[in-house]
Design a protein around this motif. Sequence first.
Motif, short mmCIF file in Angstrom:
data_model
loop_
_atom_site.label_atom_id
_atom_site.label_comp_id
_atom_site.label_asym_id
_atom_site.label_seq_id
_atom_site.Cartn_x
_atom_site.Cartn_y
_atom_site.Cartn_z
N GLY A 7 38.13 50.89 26.79
CA GLY A 7 38.61 51.24 28.12
C GLY A 7 37.48 51.62 29.07
N PRO A 8 37.81 51.92 30.33
CA PRO A 8 36.80 52.21 31.34
C PRO A 8 36.02 53.49 31.09
CG PRO A 8 39.01 52.63 32.19
CD PRO A 8 39.18 51.93 30.88
N THR A 9 36.54 54.39 30.27
CA THR A 9 35.82 55.63 29.94
C THR A 9 35.41 55.62 28.47
OG1 THR A 9 37.91 56.77 29.48
CG2 THR A 9 37.03 56.95 31.72
N GLU A 48 41.27 56.17 19.39
CA GLU A 48 42.25 55.28 19.99
C GLU A 48 41.50 54.13 20.64
OE1 GLU A 48 45.02 57.16 22.58
OE2 GLU A 48 45.52 58.75 21.15
N ILE A 49 42.07 52.94 20.57
CA ILE A 49 41.37 51.74 21.01
C ILE A 49 40.96 51.82 22.48
CG2 ILE A 49 43.38 50.36 21.71
CD1 ILE A 49 40.53 49.01 19.54
N GLN A 50 41.77 52.48 23.33
CA GLN A 50 41.42 52.57 24.74
C GLN A 50 40.20 53.45 24.97
OE1 GLN A 50 44.48 53.45 23.52
NE2 GLN A 50 45.39 55.13 24.70
N GLU A 110 41.26 39.37 22.94
CA GLU A 110 42.54 39.68 23.59
C GLU A 110 42.63 41.16 23.92
OE1 GLU A 110 46.35 38.78 25.09
OE2 GLU A 110 44.91 37.37 24.22
N ILE A 111 42.17 42.01 23.01
CA ILE A 111 42.19 43.46 23.25
C ILE A 111 41.35 43.80 24.46
CG2 ILE A 111 41.44 45.68 22.33
CD1 ILE A 111 42.24 44.65 19.54
N GLY A 162 39.32 51.44 15.78
CA GLY A 162 40.22 51.73 16.89
C GLY A 162 41.69 51.60 16.51
N THR A 163 42.43 52.68 16.68
CA THR A 163 43.87 52.65 16.41
C THR A 163 44.63 52.34 17.69
OG1 THR A 163 44.15 55.02 16.81
CG2 THR A 163 43.67 54.32 14.54
#
Length: 335
Positions: A316-318, A310-312, A251-252, A64-65
Amino acid sequence: MKRTRQYALWLGLLAVPACAQSVDEAAQPAGPDAVPATVVVEGRRPGPGVWKVSKGTHVMWVFGTYAPLPQKMQWDASRVERLVAKSQEVLTPPVAKAHIGFFRGLTALPSLIGIKRNPDDAVLHDVVPPDVYDHWTVLKAKYIGNDDGVEHYRPVFAGEELLLAGLKKSGLSYGGEVLDTIQDIAKKNNVKLSDSGYDVMLDDPRKLVRDFKNSQVDDLVCFTRTLDSLDVDLETMRVRANAWANGDIAEIRGLNFAERRDACLDAVLNSSIAKDAAALRQMRERLRASWLKAAEKALANNATTFAVLEIQDIVGPTSYLAALQSRGYAVESPR
């Protein structure tokens, strides 16, 4: 060739990462010259671990970037280098690219000039409410200074310029060094690099850009949100940049990926000209579907694959990896 890439750029003009609001407002700097509450890390840092996706004996390592990252950080890529060297393929992050042909691109380049500016040479004072403009004036003085050229920008572009200036003052850099390093490692080890995005086919790109320049875009929500949360967002990005640099997965995971980017992207994709361009509809959904298709193909064909997201899009939620898990793949997070 660099200039023709502007077609892809304007489609992704709001690729600045979504800003979170998980930091208490008390953590904001107290004034224009205040020292940031969080000091960004420096020196050699490992970055996060990798996620493992598998089915049977076939494995895909997912890295993940994140951007922005600390300006004075040097990423230690040794762990990633070992995994890439053992892989048969590297999947790069999904991107929507506009392919229009070289000669058609040259003829359309003049229409790109001034794409950031308001129609009819209007300035920000003319197109946003007085209270919003007053707030902009304060933040512009704090982060940008006396550059009056930005006053002619559309609100969505002015907000982006303000955010980028804030990043620089916060010791953060919005570059692509990490992805560049991974691609260089793949090339050095003769590992296949594969695009996981899709091509946007534009019937008349010159007309599309011209219409965009001459049309109003409902980007006030994007602009206002940028102003209202900028100081908190910058603090959050410092926290998140440190978490990425130190490889702190807990933390992420605890950081909230909010909706600023979506609000700003919607300002363009929901405009009248975008609605008239079928290729621009459902861009985010198509990117997700394109990556999942590429990932499943790679997992089927390769014993080992290395993928970059990408890290999100991982936590992330999706989450793209959650979608793979729902399709029967085993997913393991780094410790």
